[in-house]
Enzyme design. Structure first.
Site, PDB file in Angstrom:
ATOM      1  N   ASN A 305       0.844  -1.197   0.000  1.00  0.00           N
ATOM      2  CA  ASN A 305       0.000   0.000   0.000  1.00  0.00           C
ATOM      3  C   ASN A 305       0.877   1.244   0.000  1.00  0.00           C
ATOM      4  OD1 ASN A 305      -2.269  -1.854   0.747  1.00  0.00           O
ATOM      5  ND2 ASN A 305      -1.020  -2.013   2.598  1.00  0.00           N
ATOM      6  N   GLU A 338       8.584  -4.634  -0.920  1.00  0.00           N
ATOM      7  CA  GLU A 338       7.438  -3.721  -0.832  1.00  0.00           C
ATOM      8  C   GLU A 338       7.845  -2.288  -1.167  1.00  0.00           C
ATOM      9  OE1 GLU A 338       4.812  -5.204  -0.852  1.00  0.00           O
ATOM     10  OE2 GLU A 338       5.540  -7.124  -0.096  1.00  0.00           O
TER      11      GLU A 338
HETATM   12 ZN   LIG Z   1       4.995  -7.791  -4.639  1.00  0.00          ZN
END
Ligand SMILES: [Zn+2]
Length: 887
Positions: A305, A338
């Site tokens: 996110n 990430e």
């Molecule tokens: Zn990923």
């Protein structure tokens, strides 16, 4: 998103068939190339510009109420608006156009399509409108949409809320155009209990206390982004921060766990500096949090996110009581993955799920590159061979699929998060970067980032920039490896030595474990070759099925030197014998490549199955720890392949011990001061494998240390706790199992507690495995841990675990996220050696899965069939080789 790989087994040293063991596979073959047009499940005439969401969660009641106003643009006159919504109930809908509001004449919900349609009395004119919706929804127990994770805190039960929206679950919290190409800005506001911390993508812009004591937090507007990146979390949290290049980096944990997030925070700071440089575009948001949640998902371990990464605690926190060196490396790698998505995925997003690999292949490649660069002492560059090998295992059965594949449904999008998308994507990028050079590659990536920031792309957008930066055509090669499935096979003829130069003829075929009737596909394959022990390299592009490479000097030739190529290498017998003789002097990465290829080609019947053992025999005791790690993992896979043949298994185990025991004796049970980290990792792994092989010395030492744990704090150092407990748990009798169970029940740390429940599921004794299965659905281990226990039981008892899960289907389904259901059951069966399991998996799939959701069932069936074939056709060669060794 970081795909959930069952690292827990690896770090426990259980090793199973993880590296090189399982024949992998599968997917109902989508045909050739993916269409360039964007798939959508929504009418195209209306698009969102801005969402203002006001959310009021009721955690205790597992429900929420919300309002959203969506600024939208109508591109063609319409009578209605259709958007995505799942499990939402609408209380009202109105449309404001030119200052005048009208209520919707009709609201209709299509559960199957996950859409809601709002019909108005008058047609909507072209131009701007504002849609306002009042609605409510549910807070789930598994990671999809807005969900709750419960945990114990000093005897009190606590509940924290998080969101997980990839790939298509934003629609469970926000009625929205829930497809990656519909980028919009988001203003999120939440009304929450006093004393709790709320986290979203952006920092809080304002906080106010309501008359009833609740707090309203309004987050700053997000940049333009896709719905699947929106995030919200709420709980009794703590946060620590660091400043890097003008960005506030944060880690957020449940209260009390913050010190365990310090390593992740420091790692993130180094990674952010590296990425700001690499991508040439600075991280664009004011802050970047990494939010930890207890428990786990069967689908993923972390999610990118934008500005608010979510990571399950086991992949973010280091608990000094139990965490290992390999846990630390996993935490770094997960954060690097990430954070790479903050650019590749968040800033520039694939247009549709067909190109998911643009996100995942790139983030996977970037995580490996960054670990190797920032932590050279870990020597993780050698892991590239394992990555490629896992991809090829899956890619070498006919049910595989191309890296770029056509995705039509939400279910198919969810299935696209697999080894091909992640690992083949990573391996292909590594090959192409080696082909064009790292400077040209980075220039291409930077230009791509600049041109497409805040936009959406397809794969060809990247290739265009790489072509331009490289000054030579890459697209054709890239297409060969991404638009068609499968693994090239490069057959290497014996070198011809003339006038002090070696010339090697190469032929390209296709490596497959089950290809029967089709001619091999064609690839343009970049090949790098090197004379064993020499420095100079020869490069060539194999094209049209053949090629040759020329090198100064004479001797054994290593093809795919440096192992950046995505292909298997099959040497003529004389060359292979020469390389076996020169094996001890090869670079570790080429030793790993040869081990991986000879094992896989041997199991497929393309070279003697015992060639791998000849290399293991030629490996010196002081070889690189990761080379021994690979040999140990493959021995564990061979051990498993003998399941059901006790005499054969004993004979093999005895041989394996002659190779592994001296390495273990050299490393010892106690870490030397300042020892190299690969040695630390190998110690933990060897204890696991030797325990699995039933080595009496390892078993008794592990039991001795476990027994002394209460009286001697040195007996079980934290770095070996998981390994020692894994050996004890695997060979547990009932009283030992009961003692571990009591320890799990009384354990205050969620991280340690989850590990202990996992250990209970690893018992070899079938009666204890059955008790673990019953425990898994009892509610005692927690809502998200039970499924992992069943999974772990399947590592040793696949038939038991599958039969149990099918017999208790409703209870099991309640414990896995919806997106994991089509893969969870088949994966349990995958390790079976029982021919009857093929029919059982097929019946399960036909009764429970839509035809387009059966890819993983086909995978499992292919793996079982392959294992049966190997047993019948390949194992006799292994037996004969062992007999020749006097076994
Ligand atoms: Zn990923």
């Amino acid at each position: 998103m970081k795909k959930h790989v069952h690292r827990s087994l690896m770090s426990l040293g259980v090793a199973l068939a993880l590296a090189g063991g399982l024949p992998a596979s599968a997917a109902p073959a989508p045909t050739a190339t993916a269409a360039a047009t964007t798939t959508t499940q929504l009418p195209r005439g209306v698009r969102p510009l801005h969402y203002a969401i006001s959310l009021t969660p009721d955690a205790a009641a597992s429900r929420f109420t919300a309002q959203v106003t969506i600024d939208l643009e109508v591109r063609a006159p319409a009578r209605s608006i259709t958007l995505n919504a799942a499990d939402l109930r609408f209380a009202g809908a109105s449309l404001t156009s030119n200052g005048a509001a009208t209520q919707a004449a009709q609201i209709s919900v299509d559960d199957e399509a996950q859409t809601a349609t709002f019909r108005f009395a008058k047609p909507l004119a072209k131009g701007r409108h504002r849609l306002a919706l009042d609605y409510s929804g549910v807070i789930g127990t598994q990671a999809a949409g807005l969900f709750a994770l419960d945990y114990d805190d000093a005897g009190a039960r606590r509940r924290a809320l998080f969101t997980q929206f990839e790939n298509s679950d934003a629609r469970r919290m926000v009625p929205s155009w829930d497809e990656p190409a519909y980028k919009a800005t988001f203003a999120l506001e939440a009304t929450v209990p006093a004393g709790q911390m709320a986290v979203s993508n952006m920092p809080a812009a304002s906080t106010s206390t309501l008359p009833d004591g609740r707090v309203r937090v309004r987050f700053a507007d997000s940049p333009k982004m896709s719905t699947y990146l929106l995030f919200f979390a709420l709980g009794d949290f703590e946060r620590a921060t660091a400043q890097v290049d003008g960005t506030e980096l944060g880690v957020v944990t449940r209260r009390g766990a913050l010190p365990q997030a310090q390593f992740a925070l420091g790692a993130s700071a180094a990674i952010l500096r590296e990425y700001n440089d690499y991508f040439g575009v600075r991280y664009p948001l004011p802050k970047l949090d990494n939010v930890a949640g207890p428990g786990r998902s069967q689908f993923f371990s972390a999610m990118e996110n934008w500005g608010a990464v979510f990571t399950f605690e086991y992949a973010l926190l280091l608990d000094p009581k139990i965490s290992t060196q390999s846990d630390k490396q996993d935490i770094f790698i997960t954060a690097a993955h990430e954070m790479a998505h903050q650019w590749f995925g968040d800033l520039v997003t694939m247009r549709w799920w067909d190109d998911l690999w643009l996100n995942e292949g790139f983030a996977s490649w970037m995580e490996s590159r960054t670990a190797a660069r920032l932590h050279p002492e870990w020597q993780t560059a050698l892991a590239a061979v394992g990555v490629r090998d896992s991809a090829m295992q899956r890619d070498s059965v006919t049910t595989t699929h191309p890296v770029v594949q056509h995705v039509a449904t939400v279910e198919q999008a969810s299935q696209a998060f697999d080894e091909i998308t992640y690992l083949k994507g990573e391996a292909v990028i590594r090959m192409l970067e080696a082909y064009v050079g790292e400077d040209a590659w980075r220039r291409g990536v930077r230009a791509y980032m600049r041109e497409h920031a805040y936009g959406n792309t397809v794969s060809n957008d990247l290739w265009r920039h790489i072509d331009r930066a490289a000054g030579k055509p890459v697209t054709a090669i890239a297409h060969d490896f991404t638009l068609q499935p499968g693994v090239p096979l490069i057959r290497v003829a014996d070198p011809v030595c003339k006038d002090g130069r070696s010339t090697v003829a190469l032929r390209q075929g296709e490596f497959s474990r089950d290809l029967v009737e089709r001619a091999p596909l064609a690839w343009r394959v970049p090949v790098i070759a090197q004379l064993a022990g020499a420095r100079g390299q020869g490069r060539t592009l194999v094209s049209g099925g053949k090629g040759s490479v020329s090198l100064p000097g004479c001797g054994a030739v290593v093809v795919n030197a440096g192992q950046s190529g995505y292909y298997r290498t099959l040497y003529a017998p004389k060359s292979f014998a020469q390389l076996t003789g020169a094996f001890a002097g090869l670079a570790p990465i080429d030793q790993l490549g040869l081990l991986a290829d000879s094992w896989s080609l041997g199991m497929a019947g393309l070279q003697p199955a015992s060639d791998f053992l000849a290399l293991a025999q030629a490996t010196p005791a002081n070889a690189d720890p990761q080379v021994w790690g690979r040999i140990a993992a493959t021995f564990a896979a061979l051990h498993a392949q003998y399941a059901g043949d006790a005499a054969g298994q004993r004979r093999f185990d005895a041989y394996a011990l002659t190779r592994l025991a001296p390495v273990m004796a050299d490393i010892g049970w106690n870490a030397a001061d300042g020892e190299a980290t690969p040695r630390t990792n190998l110690r933990a792994q060897l204890i696991g494998v030797l325990g699995q092989l039933g080595d009496p010395a390892t078993l008794s030492e592990a039991r001795r240390r476990y027994g002394a744990m209460a009286s001697d704090p040195q007996a079980v150092p934290p770095a070996l706790k998981k390994s020692i407990l894994a050996v004890v748990a695997q060979h547990a009798d009932a009283p030992t199992w009961d003692a571990l169970h009591a320890a799990a029940r009384g354990e205050p740390s969620p991280l340690v507690r989850d590990t202990l429940y996992g250990l209970l599921a690893s018992a070899k004794n079938p009666a204890l495995a059955n008790r673990a299965l019953a425990l898994a659905i009892s509610g005692e281990p927690g809502e998200t841990i039970g499924a992992e226990m069943i999974n772990t039981v399947a590592g040793t008892h696949p038939d038991l675990a599958f039969d149990f899960a099918v017999a208790n289907m409703a209870a099991v389904n309640a414990r896995i996220d919806a997106s994991s259901r089509s893969r969870f059951f088949p994966m349990l069966a995958r390790g079976s050696s029982d021919p009857a399991m093929v029919g059982k998996v097929r019946s399960y799939a036909e009764a429970n899965l839509a035809p387009e959701a059966r890819r993983d069932a086909e995978t499992a069936i292919a793996a079982i069939q392959d294992r049966l074939k190997v047993r019948e056709q390949r194992m006799p060669e292994i037996d004969a080789w062992l007999a020749r060794q006097g076994r």
